[in-house]
Design an enzyme around this catalytic site. Structure first.
Site, short mmCIF file in Angstrom:
data_model
loop_
_atom_site.label_atom_id
_atom_site.label_comp_id
_atom_site.label_asym_id
_atom_site.label_seq_id
_atom_site.Cartn_x
_atom_site.Cartn_y
_atom_site.Cartn_z
N GLU A 284 0.82 -1.27 0.09
CA GLU A 284 0.07 -0.07 -0.04
C GLU A 284 1.03 1.10 -0.08
OE1 GLU A 284 -1.22 3.35 1.31
OE2 GLU A 284 -1.84 2.16 3.33
N CYS A 318 -2.37 8.21 4.83
CA CYS A 318 -2.24 7.74 3.51
C CYS A 318 -3.59 8.22 2.86
CB CYS A 318 -1.66 6.50 3.28
SG CYS A 318 -2.07 5.24 4.43
#
Length: 513
Positions: A284, A318
């Site tokens: 990720e 994020c």
């Protein structure tokens, strides 16, 4: 099915607030000496690196012992040595280690996980609580539940035979590389793989070592056997040189930058001839996450979503809102509310509980953000709505949100902009009261975000509720916090047993009339 860990509110006079303040004072009153953990042993070196709160760079929290190539090799050797016994341990006993760790985090060590996260990563009490306590606990408990469900999934059997699936760990070792911004990610990436019977090399970001080592100590107290997870502090090139050139490299669980992940993938591809098996590559890599506002939206909802989504934890999630697309009919009203909100923020050290904003993680991040601001000041086509001043004398302060105002009737056109401006596709939100607009955005932006929010900020995914991850340049979308992620750390074997095996090769069709 577990329930999500309740979030404590740390309100005035609460017991949890009093205890957390005591622990913060305790942590700040000592200098920690932080070893690596390899094969169950504490490993110290002559290379000590100091840790400082990003919001109070003059203060020293302690030092960690940095490793070298030989320590990476020692960690691999320890992981491979521990693998057979760990993989053979009954699932119930493996599971109980992680359930006990979750219980320890939820109780005695809660203020320590929160305190090390607040001081080491500059999070306020609430941001630490939802991360280092609640999300970490949820990852452990829900992953135990999800893996139990996987083990139950078995094939059908025809008469005269019995079929079963054996969910093996991967061959070799798993490498977990974890980021600074979430203590829970730091805990989840190594433990999710380990839970499946794998043994792991864990390399956290240097800026997250303070909380990572606290969780490692909790895992050991919970009964994690020596060598199952090996915590090392080395630089990326040193780690990659040893791990990606090792025959027993079995997979990598990564959260970090797209550039680093791309380089890893390329290196692994070039080294395929070295490996015993195809490694699993799970990553990720962040995003430039959007909030798309429709002309029917409520301005208060928009402002709140942006103030929280863009500025909580200094925009370092994020999932943080990076790009806001606001229609012209709401722009002035939203602008006023955003300016008022930003001016009301109190910014400073994490152990002053009245501060909403703390520091960004390090000088490099500060300098990068300052460059954005400086570029805007030079650009005739852009201007600063509020803020734009920063300094790093005492700490690294300064989050940023970019806003694009579009014609109120240009919703369909702006969706094309949202979808194509960024290579990332992690999170995004649409804010609208018009249901047709919600339907349109949900469909049109299907691939623009792996986590899509309607009338909410694009942050705050909860384990078991919103499995997290995106595609495109945001990663492999293997959805941390769901059953999908755990399949990546397993290798299934089909076993068929025939009760009355044939004793003649001939089939009936071979006979003639």
């Amino acid at each position: 099915m577990p329930v999500n860990e309740p979030v404590l509110n740390y309100g005035p006079g609460s017991g949890e607030k009093k205890r957390l303040k005591q622990v913060l004072a305790e942590l700040k009153g000592q200098e920690a000496d932080i070893p690596m953990y390899i094969g169950g042993k504490e490993v110290r070196t002559n290379k000590k690196i100091s840790l400082h709160p990003p919001h109070e760079i003059a203060h020293t929290l302690g030092h960690f012992h940095a490793g070298s190539e030989k320590h990476v090799q020692q960690a691999i050797d320890a992981a491979l040595a521990a693998k057979e016994n760990w993989a053979a341990m009954s699932w119930e006993n493996r599971a109980n280690i992680f359930l006990k760790a979750a219980d320890l985090v939820a109780t005695r060590y809660r203020p320590y996980m929160n305190g090390t996260t607040m001081l080491g990563q500059s999070k306020n009490a609430f941001q630490a609580e939802i991360d280092a306590a609640c999300e970490l606990i949820d990852f452990l408990r829900f992953n135990v539940h999800f893996l139990s469900e996987i083990y139950k999934q078995q094939p059908i059997s025809s008469p005269g035979m019995h079929n079963r699936l054996e969910y093996r760990p991967l061959e070799g070792f798993v490498l977990a590389i974890t980021p600074f911004n979430f203590t829970a990610i730091g805990g989840n990436l190594p433990t999710s793989a380990a839970m499946c019977g794998n043994t792991v090399i864990w390399k956290p970001a240097n800026t997250q070592v303070y909380a990572a080592q606290m969780f490692m100590r909790i895992l050991i107290e919970a009964g994690l056997p020596a060598g199952v997870i090996n915590l090392i502090y080395v630089d990326g090139p040193t780690l990659g040189k040893i791990c990606f050139n090792h025959r027993d490299f079995g997979g990598v669980h990564f959260t970090g930058s797209t550039g680093v992940f791309n380089n890893m993938w390329e290196t692994i591809g070039k080294n395929m001839a070295l490996y015993k098996t195809y490694p699993r590559i799970v990553g990720e890599t962040g995003g430039k996450d959007f909030v798309l506002v429709h002309k029917s939206a409520d301005a208060d909802v928009v402002a709140t979503a942006l103030l929280r989504g863009a500025f909580e934890y200094q925009g370092q999630k994020c999932s943080a809102a990076s790009r806001a697309y606001i229609p012209s009919n709401l722009a002035e009203e939203v602008k006023k509310k955003l300016i008022a909100g930003v001016k009301s923020f109190k910014m400073g050290v994490a152990d002053d509980f009245s501060n909403f904003i703390n520091a960004v993680i390090d000088e490099k991040s500060f300098d990068k953000i300052k460059t954005y601001i400086d570029n805007v000041k030079k650009d005739d086509k852009a201007n600063i709505w509020v803020g734009g001043k920063c300094d790093k004398k005492d700490g690294y302060f300064g989050p940023v949100l970019t806003v694009y105002v579009y014609p109120a009737n240009g919703f369909e056109k702006v969706m094309e902009l949202v979808d194509t401006t960024s290579p990332y596709a992690l999170t995004g939100a649409v804010i609208a009261q018009d249901r047709n607009a919600v339907e349109l955005a949900t469909s049109r932006l299907r691939h623009a975000a792996g986590n899509f929010y309607i009338n909410d900020k694009p942050t705050g995914a909860v384990v078991g509720q919103q499995p997290f991850g995106g595609a495109r340049a945001s990663g492999t979308n293997d959805k941390a916090g769901s059953i999908l992620n755990l399949y990546r750390w397993l290798s299934a074997r089909t076993i068929k047993e025939t009760f009355n095996p044939p004793v003649d090769y001939r089939y009936p069709f071979l006979g003639e009339e």
